[in-house]
Design an enzyme around this catalytic site. Sequence first.
Site, PDB file in Angstrom:
ATOM      1  CD  GLU A 106      39.381  72.041 -15.398  1.00  0.00           C
ATOM      2  OE1 GLU A 106      39.878  73.097 -14.924  1.00  0.00           O
ATOM      3  OE2 GLU A 106      39.007  71.106 -14.700  1.00  0.00           O
ATOM      4  CE  LYS A 108      46.911  79.868 -16.591  1.00  0.00           C
ATOM      5  NZ  LYS A 108      46.406  80.834 -15.671  1.00  0.00           N
ATOM      6  CG  ASP A 147      43.307  86.427 -17.772  1.00  0.00           C
ATOM      7  OD1 ASP A 147      43.942  86.268 -16.717  1.00  0.00           O
ATOM      8  OD2 ASP A 147      43.646  87.205 -18.663  1.00  0.00           O
ATOM      9  CE1 TYR A 179      40.925  76.910 -10.229  1.00  0.00           C
ATOM     10  CE2 TYR A 179      39.647  78.292 -11.723  1.00  0.00           C
ATOM     11  CZ  TYR A 179      40.656  78.150 -10.783  1.00  0.00           C
ATOM     12  OH  TYR A 179      41.383  79.239 -10.387  1.00  0.00           O
ATOM     13  CE  LYS A 198      49.594  82.135 -19.046  1.00  0.00           C
ATOM     14  NZ  LYS A 198      50.294  83.384 -18.871  1.00  0.00           N
ATOM     15  CB  CYS A 200      38.611 119.003 -40.699  1.00  0.00           C
ATOM     16  SG  CYS A 200      38.798 117.527 -41.692  1.00  0.00           S
ATOM     17  CB  CYS A 215      38.188 119.846 -45.535  1.00  0.00           C
ATOM     18  SG  CYS A 215      37.152 119.958 -44.055  1.00  0.00           S
ATOM     19  CB  CYS A 230      35.162 117.233 -40.095  1.00  0.00           C
ATOM     20  SG  CYS A 230      35.054 118.085 -41.671  1.00  0.00           S
ATOM     21  CB  CYS A 283      35.432 116.845 -45.281  1.00  0.00           C
ATOM     22  SG  CYS A 283      36.957 116.156 -44.635  1.00  0.00           S
TER      23      CYS A 283
HETATM   24  S1  IVH Z   1      43.642  74.592 -11.278  1.00  0.00           S
HETATM   25  C1  IVH Z   1      47.472  73.824  -9.232  1.00  0.00           C
HETATM   26  N1  IVH Z   1      42.173  75.292 -13.291  1.00  0.00           N
HETATM   27  O1  IVH Z   1      45.567  79.723 -12.941  1.00  0.00           O
HETATM   28  C2  IVH Z   1      46.174  73.943  -9.849  1.00  0.00           C
HETATM   29  N2  IVH Z   1      43.532  76.957 -12.311  1.00  0.00           N
HETATM   30  O2  IVH Z   1      48.455  79.801 -12.839  1.00  0.00           O
HETATM   31  C3  IVH Z   1      45.779  75.359  -9.967  1.00  0.00           C
HETATM   32  N3  IVH Z   1      43.297  79.150 -13.349  1.00  0.00           N
HETATM   33  O3  IVH Z   1      45.819  80.352  -9.552  1.00  0.00           O
HETATM   34  C4  IVH Z   1      44.370  75.543 -10.044  1.00  0.00           C
HETATM   35  N4  IVH Z   1      41.808  78.580 -14.846  1.00  0.00           N
HETATM   36  O4  IVH Z   1      43.822  81.271 -10.775  1.00  0.00           O
HETATM   37  C5  IVH Z   1      43.067  75.703 -12.391  1.00  0.00           C
HETATM   38  N5  IVH Z   1      40.781  75.724 -15.093  1.00  0.00           N
HETATM   39  C6  IVH Z   1      41.669  76.147 -14.188  1.00  0.00           C
HETATM   40  C7  IVH Z   1      42.115  77.478 -14.127  1.00  0.00           C
HETATM   41  C8  IVH Z   1      43.058  77.846 -13.176  1.00  0.00           C
HETATM   42  C9  IVH Z   1      42.524  79.571 -14.350  1.00  0.00           C
HETATM   43  C10 IVH Z   1      44.233  80.031 -12.634  1.00  0.00           C
HETATM   44  C11 IVH Z   1      44.131  79.967 -11.159  1.00  0.00           C
HETATM   45  C12 IVH Z   1      45.521  79.643 -10.677  1.00  0.00           C
HETATM   46  C13 IVH Z   1      46.342  80.039 -11.840  1.00  0.00           C
HETATM   47  C14 IVH Z   1      47.619  79.286 -11.867  1.00  0.00           C
END
Ligand code: IVH
Length: 675
Positions: free
Chosen positions: A120, A122, A124, A232, A320, A414, A417, A432, A437
């Site tokens: 999935e 991740k 942010d 998720y 990451k 500027c 010039c 400017c 110029c």
């Molecule tokens: S699963 C133990 N799925 O990452 C399982 N977490 O570093 C944790 N996060 O606190 C949850 N995308 O805020 C999961 N697809 C995803 C995620 C995800 C972002 C974040 C979440 C968690 C943090 C852990």
Amino acid sequence: MESVKIPEKVKMRVKDLRSQINYHDYRYYILDDPEISDAEYDRLMRALQEIEKKYPSLLTPDSPTQRVGKTPPLKTFDPVPHTVPMLSLGNAFDRKEVEEWVERVKKGLGTREDIELVVEPKLDGCAVELVYEEGLFVRGSTRGDGMTGEDVTWNLKMLRDIPQRLKGISIPDYLEVRGEVYIKVEKFKELNSGQAKRGEKLFANPRNAAAGSLRQLDPKVTASRPLNIFFYDIGEVRKAEFKSQIEMLAALKALGLPTIERVRLCRNLKEIFQYYDELAEAREELPLEVDGIVIKVNRFDLRKRLGTRTREPRWAVAYKFPPREETTRILEIDVQVGRTGVLTPVAKLEPVRIGGVTVSSATLHNEDQMNEKDIRVGDYVIVRRAGDVIPEVVKPLPSRRTGKEKKFRMPEECPSCKGLVVRVEGEVARRCLNISCPAQVERGIKHFASRGAMDIKGLGSKLIEQLLKREILKDVGDLYSLKKEQLIGLERMADKSARNIIEAIKASKNRPLSRIIYALGIRHVGEHVAEVLAEEFGTIEALEEARLERLEEIDEVGPIAAKTVYGFFHDERNLNLLKKLRAGGVIFPVRKKVPRGKLHELTFCFTGILSSMSRDEARGRIKKLGGKVSSSVSKKTDYLVVGSNPGSKLRKAERLGLKVINEEEFLKLIEGKAE
Ligand code: IVH
């Protein structure tokens, strides 16, 4: 066993690392005001983990590496204990570490067979947990320290994505769902520019904006912020059972909860890395910030067997993307004069590597932003480099100041010039006003020669500078009367390179009309608008004669661009320049009407993952055939193409009664014979 003697230096280092990490946790989680980049934080954590691994006796239960989450919740919100702890994720920093993780999982399960892994994005944002009792949303909380979060029920009720009541036939008696509250990148930019206009604090990134917006004491403020959520994960569930991640996500979706998109089931490392690469490539175009992938064991029974370590489950790991932000120092601030005379402050940096590229300067955007963020010469700053965008200074780190930092004042004249600089009302920039110029002329010529414009190879800044200084060039019109002899003898200009440049200039006489229009450097006319104008008018003469109303009528030309185009062709100096270009042999070709592609005027949208090609490829194919692609579904969408694991767009398309086609039908459409 004999205990290993631990050097004093190592003990000191551990102490120092722990106190640094604790301090940065506090800045990040409590103040919402981090002062180091994530990458730097990760390095601190890694360093500590490594020492603790080497000297296990140094490990104490209160080490930051042992904590589930981070800091305690704010006092202002009621505490909410999580029935099941909200864990963190361990990190894999490269492919080898992913491989090792998979090996550990297999070993833990006592198998050599491949196991089902779900990948999935991740996300942010800010993690939350919601509780539904008999289908009704009753409570919501932040993650807090993983054991206890903050009660943000009322704020979460302000999110339109979150159903107050679950739908469907199999509603669990009790359901804890977990997900990420986020702000789309586009909305984040709008939010920040609004904050700037009101003179309020700017958010460093979408994640901070999401967290800050959610932890508001007044839900009205939260309601005014463009927050979204994706689910998720689950906590405790009663009277319902899910066997796997895939099954659980499908069930949540059926209950009306927005579930994370772009999920894929993988069977081996190759498929995982393929997904990682695809997502990394799509990263810049995604509407939300994604900072890597999460790899999870799909089956819940296997997860149970693997169990958890103190702060992270053994059944999941984060892999990451390379960080886009780093910390470095501003050595000095320069002011650059742009093609249109705009003065931009640019920070010269102590060089730092970001995502494989060494960055030594970054834009400060404009005077207002620089002052608003209080960025000073000598400051440590967070610098961000994303995709092809110019690196920018995100924020200073005031706590690292020594007192020797200096505020920077924009010049009154500027830098190129020495002419008058003004701040036009309603604009954030100083400008400017001298159109001759040298800096502006140089930039204009550079733009004219650039790849998307006249594409004159070899005509770089250094050469243009010299030609201007010797007054061989005054404007782009002079390029076409340039002689080889005038070039020879200039810095790094021998006979061959001079000849090449003359050839390149000659070759540029024949560019398509749209490129010439773009090359002229009319304000607000980028490549796309230039293309539209060429298509619309067919010849430069027709464009020259266009009335303002006619320009304003064109769909994709905004009112401001219409005015600047009109203004450009009604300025004697520009008309003279066009004459000069013609006299120099530049052909302004007639734009032939291109035969309409078979997908002319049709708008496509995608959801889910295509198996036969990447989205980028699909997009390219559609455009080639004259169609358009939009990132969101609306009444204007003609086709929604559905891949595996479609997202919420599908529901929306069905509600709007749009044509929904699968990948096979899509392929037929683009591969069928052209009409
Ligand atoms: S699963 C133990 N799925 O990452 C399982 N977490 O570093 C944790 N996060 O606190 C949850 N995308 O805020 C999961 N697809 C995803 C995620 C995800 C972002 C974040 C979440 C968690 C943090 C852990």
